[in-house]
Design a protein around this motif. Structure first.
Motif, PDB file in Angstrom:
ATOM      1  N   PRO A 349      -2.502  -7.313   3.505  1.00 42.49           N
ATOM      2  CA  PRO A 349      -2.024  -6.816   4.637  1.00 42.49           C
ATOM      3  C   PRO A 349      -2.416  -5.305   4.959  1.00 42.49           C
ATOM      4  O   PRO A 349      -2.580  -4.596   3.868  1.00 42.49           O
ATOM      5  N   PRO A 350      -2.774  -4.705   6.228  1.00 43.99           N
ATOM      6  CA  PRO A 350      -3.126  -3.543   6.239  1.00 43.99           C
ATOM      7  C   PRO A 350      -1.913  -2.310   6.068  1.00 43.99           C
ATOM      8  O   PRO A 350      -0.778  -2.768   5.990  1.00 43.99           O
ATOM      9  N   GLY A 351      -2.487  -1.267   5.683  1.00 48.61           N
ATOM     10  CA  GLY A 351      -1.657  -0.179   5.565  1.00 48.61           C
ATOM     11  C   GLY A 351      -1.473  -0.048   3.867  1.00 48.61           C
ATOM     12  O   GLY A 351      -2.329  -0.640   3.011  1.00 48.61           O
ATOM     13  N   PRO A 352      -0.771   1.149   3.397  1.00 52.66           N
ATOM     14  CA  PRO A 352      -0.627   1.170   1.902  1.00 52.66           C
ATOM     15  C   PRO A 352      -0.232   0.207   1.288  1.00 52.66           C
ATOM     16  O   PRO A 352       0.961  -0.404   1.684  1.00 52.66           O
ATOM     17  N   PRO A 353      -1.062  -0.247   0.185  1.00 52.93           N
ATOM     18  CA  PRO A 353      -0.771  -1.569  -0.491  1.00 52.93           C
ATOM     19  C   PRO A 353       0.325  -1.332  -1.647  1.00 52.93           C
ATOM     20  O   PRO A 353       0.407  -0.169  -2.194  1.00 52.93           O
ATOM     21  N   ALA A 354       1.224  -2.436  -1.715  1.00 47.29           N
ATOM     22  CA  ALA A 354       2.069  -2.358  -2.972  1.00 47.29           C
ATOM     23  C   ALA A 354       1.185  -2.723  -4.090  1.00 47.29           C
ATOM     24  O   ALA A 354       0.352  -3.894  -4.089  1.00 47.29           O
ATOM     25  N   LEU A 355       1.534  -2.518  -5.528  1.00 48.18           N
ATOM     26  CA  LEU A 355       0.699  -3.034  -6.485  1.00 48.18           C
ATOM     27  C   LEU A 355       1.761  -3.370  -7.729  1.00 48.18           C
ATOM     28  O   LEU A 355       2.735  -2.986  -7.971  1.00 48.18           O
ATOM     29  N   LEU A 356       1.254  -4.717  -8.540  1.00 43.48           N
ATOM     30  CA  LEU A 356       2.122  -5.060  -9.326  1.00 43.48           C
ATOM     31  C   LEU A 356       1.553  -5.490 -10.341  1.00 43.48           C
ATOM     32  O   LEU A 356       0.530  -6.420 -10.428  1.00 43.48           O
ATOM     33  N   LEU A 357       1.703  -5.176 -11.831  1.00 43.54           N
ATOM     34  CA  LEU A 357       1.452  -5.921 -12.890  1.00 43.54           C
ATOM     35  C   LEU A 357       2.460  -6.292 -13.812  1.00 43.54           C
ATOM     36  O   LEU A 357       3.441  -5.545 -13.993  1.00 43.54           O
ATOM     37  N   ARG A 358       2.642  -7.574 -14.215  1.00 43.21           N
ATOM     38  CA  ARG A 358       3.546  -8.027 -14.938  1.00 43.21           C
ATOM     39  C   ARG A 358       3.240  -8.830 -16.150  1.00 43.21           C
ATOM     40  O   ARG A 358       2.539  -9.974 -15.909  1.00 43.21           O
ATOM     41  N   GLY A 359       3.506  -8.335 -17.438  1.00 47.51           N
ATOM     42  CA  GLY A 359       3.073  -9.003 -18.485  1.00 47.51           C
ATOM     43  C   GLY A 359       1.379  -9.310 -18.723  1.00 47.51           C
ATOM     44  O   GLY A 359       0.887 -10.202 -19.112  1.00 47.51           O
ATOM     45  N   VAL A 360       0.836  -8.211 -18.192  1.00 46.92           N
ATOM     46  CA  VAL A 360      -0.735  -8.290 -18.137  1.00 46.92           C
ATOM     47  C   VAL A 360      -1.325  -7.959 -19.548  1.00 46.92           C
ATOM     48  O   VAL A 360      -0.946  -7.012 -20.147  1.00 46.92           O
ATOM     49  N   ARG A 361      -2.209  -8.975 -19.777  1.00 41.30           N
ATOM     50  CA  ARG A 361      -3.033  -8.720 -21.069  1.00 41.30           C
ATOM     51  C   ARG A 361      -4.560  -8.803 -20.450  1.00 41.30           C
ATOM     52  O   ARG A 361      -4.792  -9.465 -19.669  1.00 41.30           O
TER      53      ARG A 361
END
Length: 588
Positions: A349-361
């Motif tokens: 979606p346009p606009g400032p993005p949300a970012l998510l890392l969850r249990g990332v290897r």
């Protein structure tokens, strides 16, 4: 890559078979060009029969019938026209073959560059830049002879001899039988000798790639090598590497000369047998089935004999092009088969993005990828960034900060865990659209050969002069550009030659500020900057990133203080459970 002899383990033979299939696949889009090349060459080959017929007729007319010039002008004119037709067909076949090879090489180089872009900067670190340069230039160029000469000649080596063979049988079945028996000897010995050439060519291309990488490494580290007194030793090492390559090249040449000698021997013996039979038949000493030669038929068949073997000899002379292509195909095919990250088609979606890392290897391939060696960069990283939030990643070097930025940029995919960019799963994201919304500053400030203005407006086909000036002023580029001969239009060399490390950093920062972005990903943006310049750059950066999402990896307390939130990163983990000194907290 295996490099044994002819009795090589099965994987080597399988690789060469796969290389041959890959070369055939490359030829499919230019099949029409190849057919046109073959038809042009075949037309010239058929002219050979007419040429031999006219020459035999002229000689017999003069020697036997005593014909004068008045009776010979028509066949002489026809002979001249046949000569011209054969020359025109030869020129056309050569030109069509070259254009076919150019089309294949251009398409293949586009595929390699696209594959490089698809792999991204992180995955490309597994490949040495010298080896990639050799792949894109020398190894692709090695396919030239295969498509320009060898591939059309494989068809001509069948069509033209078959036409001559049919003609010979219609005149004298004994000569036709001699052609039929001796002809296959040429391709047979060509294939037997060429097996060793294929293996040696594979070794040579591997050696060339390693030599390119070795030389480029030493060239880049020349100052360090000289400071530590290793200049003479490295020169000797480079000489030894070059000498090994020379010895390999001479082995290939020995095989080439051996194959040429063997083929010429069998060709000469075959032509000699035909000449002996025709001579004895004309003298009346041989008579098979009542076939009696005349001067016309004998000379006609004798003139056809070398032309019967000529396409086969040309195929043999181009056989080294096939061996070179197969040797190059192994490296090119292996690179192109390296899997790309899964590309989705969903735009965030346009606009400032949300970012998510969850249990990332995140695992990187190690020095020996074939053995399954990997290095873990992130082990269970958790990070959540709200739209428009400014986050600073801090912690010791090697803790995983740059790897997190690479994940957020879409340069690599996580080995395990959940990664969402702009609310979308990273695997389903349109990476081209995502990259167009990012302002990126890597740990190494890379300045391309070109003007400062071109470097700042990189990727913009029509730069905005006013916006470019603002970005250059904000990053402090104008502070030193005013003293340069042409200001922002001053051309700098490769890797920023002519600029200091701090100046190159400012140019890279100006590039990030120039680009309109929803997300700023910055890795040590103020490295190599003095305190005063850093304070001014941070003030500009704070203004530029207002209302946009920003993630910055840094060791600078001033940069960390600019962020809304500071996230410790250490040991491949991140989050509140990691203390700033890198130790695991109680909540971890």
């Amino acid at each position: 890559m295996a490099s044994a002899g002819v009795a090589e383990p099965q994987p080597g033979r399988e690789a060469r078979r796969a290389g041959r299939r890959w070369l055939r696949d490359l030829a499919r889009p230019v099949r029409g060009r190849v057919v046109a090349t073959v038809l042009c060459g075949a037309a010239g080959g058929l002219a050979v029969i007419a040429q031999a017929l006219l020459i035999a007729h002229l000689v017999a007319a003069v020697a036997v019938d005593g014909a004068g010039p008045a009776a010979l002008w028509q066949p002489m004119l026809l002979l001249v026209l046949v000569f011209l037709w054969r020359a025109l067909c030869g020129w056309g076949s050569e030109r069509l073959g070259i254009r076919t090879a150019l089309a294949v090489k251009a398409r293949l180089r586009r595929e390699i560059r696209a594959h490089m872009a698809g792999l991204g900067p992180v995955r490309l670190r597994r490949h040495h830049s010298g080896g990639l340069a050799s792949l894109l230039i020398e190894q692709v160029e090695a396919l030239d002879g295969y498509f320009a000469r060898y591939l059309p000649q494989t068809a001509l080596a069948v069509l033209v001899p078959l036409a001559i063979l049919a003609t010979a049988f219609s005149v004298d079945w004994v000569v036709g039988l001699l052609f039929l028996v001796t002809g296959p000897l040429v391709p047979l010995f060509m294939a037997l000798i060429g097996m060793g050439a294929e293996v040696l060519n594979e070794r040579q291309f591997t050696a060339l790639s390693r030599m390119s990488s070795h030389f480029l490494d030493r060239l880049r580290g020349l100052s360090t090598i000289r400071m530590f007194g290793r200049g003479a030793a490295e020169v000797a090492a480079i000489h030894e590497v070059a000498e090994d390559y020379r010895r390999g090249t001479m082995r290939l040449l020995r095989i080439a000369f051996l194959s040429s000698g063997v083929l010429e021997f069998f060709t000469a013996v075959s032509i000699g047998l035909v000449a002996l039979y025709i001579g004895l038949n004309l003298l009346g000493m041989l008579d098979f089935g009542g076939t009696q030669q005349t001067l016309f038929t004998g000379l006609f068949l004798l003139l056809l004999a070398p032309e019967y073997f000529a396409p086969l000899r040309q195929l043999a002379s181009h056989y080294h092009d096939r061996a070179a292509a197969l040797g190059a195909a192994e490296g090119i095919r292996g690179f192109l088969q390296e899997p790309l990250p899964e590309a989705g088609g969903e735009a965030a979606p346009p606009g400032p993005p949300a970012l998510l890392l969850r249990g990332v290897r995140l695992d990187y391939a190690g020095a020996d990828e074939a053995e399954g060696e990997t290095r873990t960069a992130l082990a269970g990283a958790d990070l959540q960034v709200a739209p428009g939030e400014h986050v600073a990643l801090v912690g010791p070097s090697g803790g995983g900060k740059s790897s997190i930025l690479a994940l957020l940029a879409g340069f690599v995919a996580p080995t395990a865990g959940e990664l969402r960019l702009g609310g979308c799963p990273a695997a389903a994201l349109d990476l081209a659209d995502w990259h167009g919304r990012i302002a990126w500053l890597g740990q190494q400030a890379h300045v391309l050969h070109g003007s400062l203005a071109e470097n700042i407006a990189l990727g913009d086909a029509r730069p905005d002069p006013e916006r470019l000036q603002v970005a250059a002023r904000s990053a402090g580029v104008l502070d030193f550009a005013r003293d340069l001969p042409q200001g922002l239009d001053t051309v700098v060399g490769e890797n920023g030659l002519g600029l200091s490390g701090g100046q190159a950093q400012r140019v890279a920062l100006a590039r990030a500020l120039y680009r309109p972005a929803d997300l700023y990903l910055l890795d040590e943006p103020t490295a190599r900057l003095d305190a005063a310049t850093e304070a001014r750059v941070l003030a500009v950066l704070r203004t530029a990133a207002a209302g946009r999402t920003l993630v910055v990896a840094t060791h600078s307390p001033a940069v960390a203080a600019m962020a809304d939130r500071v996230i410790p990163v250490a040991g491949g983990r991140c989050g509140a459970a990691i203390a700033a000194d890198g130790t695991q907290g109680a909540g971890g």
